[in-house]
Design a protein around this motif. Sequence first.
Motif, PDB file in Angstrom:
ATOM      1  N   CYS A 245      40.575  45.976  60.925  1.00 31.51           N
ATOM      2  CA  CYS A 245      41.843  45.345  61.258  1.00 31.51           C
ATOM      3  C   CYS A 245      42.957  46.304  60.883  1.00 31.51           C
ATOM      4  N   THR A 246      44.000  46.311  61.686  1.00 29.14           N
ATOM      5  CA  THR A 246      45.118  47.201  61.399  1.00 29.14           C
ATOM      6  C   THR A 246      46.128  46.561  60.455  1.00 29.14           C
ATOM      7  N   ILE A 247      45.943  45.264  60.163  1.00 29.15           N
ATOM      8  CA  ILE A 247      46.870  44.563  59.269  1.00 29.15           C
ATOM      9  C   ILE A 247      46.270  44.507  57.872  1.00 29.15           C
ATOM     10  N   ASP A 248      47.036  44.965  56.895  1.00 30.98           N
ATOM     11  CA  ASP A 248      46.610  44.832  55.504  1.00 30.98           C
ATOM     12  C   ASP A 248      47.093  43.488  54.987  1.00 30.98           C
ATOM     13  N   HIS A 249      46.158  42.709  54.463  1.00 32.55           N
ATOM     14  CA  HIS A 249      46.483  41.379  53.959  1.00 32.55           C
ATOM     15  C   HIS A 249      46.721  41.441  52.456  1.00 32.55           C
ATOM     16  N   SER A 250      47.786  40.798  52.023  1.00 32.35           N
ATOM     17  CA  SER A 250      48.126  40.796  50.601  1.00 32.35           C
ATOM     18  C   SER A 250      47.189  39.872  49.826  1.00 32.35           C
ATOM     19  N   HIS A 251      47.188  40.055  48.534  1.00 33.79           N
ATOM     20  CA  HIS A 251      46.411  39.211  47.639  1.00 33.79           C
ATOM     21  C   HIS A 251      46.801  37.751  47.855  1.00 33.79           C
TER      22      HIS A 251
ATOM     23  N   GLN B 269      38.531  42.344  54.089  1.00 34.25           N
ATOM     24  CA  GLN B 269      37.201  41.837  54.403  1.00 34.25           C
ATOM     25  C   GLN B 269      37.104  40.342  54.080  1.00 34.25           C
ATOM     26  N   ILE B 270      37.575  39.950  52.913  1.00 32.96           N
ATOM     27  CA  ILE B 270      37.540  38.544  52.516  1.00 32.96           C
ATOM     28  C   ILE B 270      38.405  37.708  53.450  1.00 32.96           C
TER      29      ILE B 270
ATOM     30  N   SER C  19      40.179  39.600  40.064  1.00 33.11           N
ATOM     31  CA  SER C  19      40.026  41.020  39.729  1.00 33.11           C
ATOM     32  C   SER C  19      40.937  41.849  40.629  1.00 33.11           C
ATOM     33  N   ASN C  20      40.998  43.116  40.343  1.00 35.24           N
ATOM     34  CA  ASN C  20      41.862  44.028  41.079  1.00 35.24           C
ATOM     35  C   ASN C  20      41.086  44.595  42.270  1.00 35.24           C
ATOM     36  N   LEU C  21      41.122  43.891  43.406  1.00 39.95           N
ATOM     37  CA  LEU C  21      40.367  44.311  44.579  1.00 39.95           C
ATOM     38  C   LEU C  21      41.148  45.341  45.387  1.00 39.95           C
ATOM     39  N   ASP C  22      40.417  46.273  45.991  1.00 42.60           N
ATOM     40  CA  ASP C  22      41.085  47.241  46.855  1.00 42.60           C
ATOM     41  C   ASP C  22      41.442  46.583  48.191  1.00 42.60           C
ATOM     42  N   GLN C  23      42.245  47.260  48.969  1.00 39.50           N
ATOM     43  CA  GLN C  23      42.743  46.698  50.225  1.00 39.50           C
ATOM     44  C   GLN C  23      41.609  46.386  51.196  1.00 39.50           C
TER      45      GLN C  23
END
Length: 79
Positions: A3-9, A46-47, A37-41
């Motif tokens: 996906c080209t969109i990065d989703h925030s926490h 993915q989640i 936890s501190n997940l990467d982008q």
Amino acid sequence: MSCTIDHSHDEVRQKLVSQHEYLPKEIFTGVEILLQSNLDQERLNQIFHLLKKYDLASEDEKLHRNRSFEKLIEENGAG
């Protein structure tokens, strides 16, 4: 599943809450722990995409997504 969109926490957390009633309890709890936890982008995206329209997915698709969730939870020690 790229996906080209990065989703925030926060977006991922909101999506988790919106799908809560459709997810198996252990998946919801595991993802909730993961989000502490501190997940990467890449993991956040993915989640998000596993959660996206989970309620509308076929039973086969839900099983597939559940296996993906379980793998993520296991890999990140949240299970």
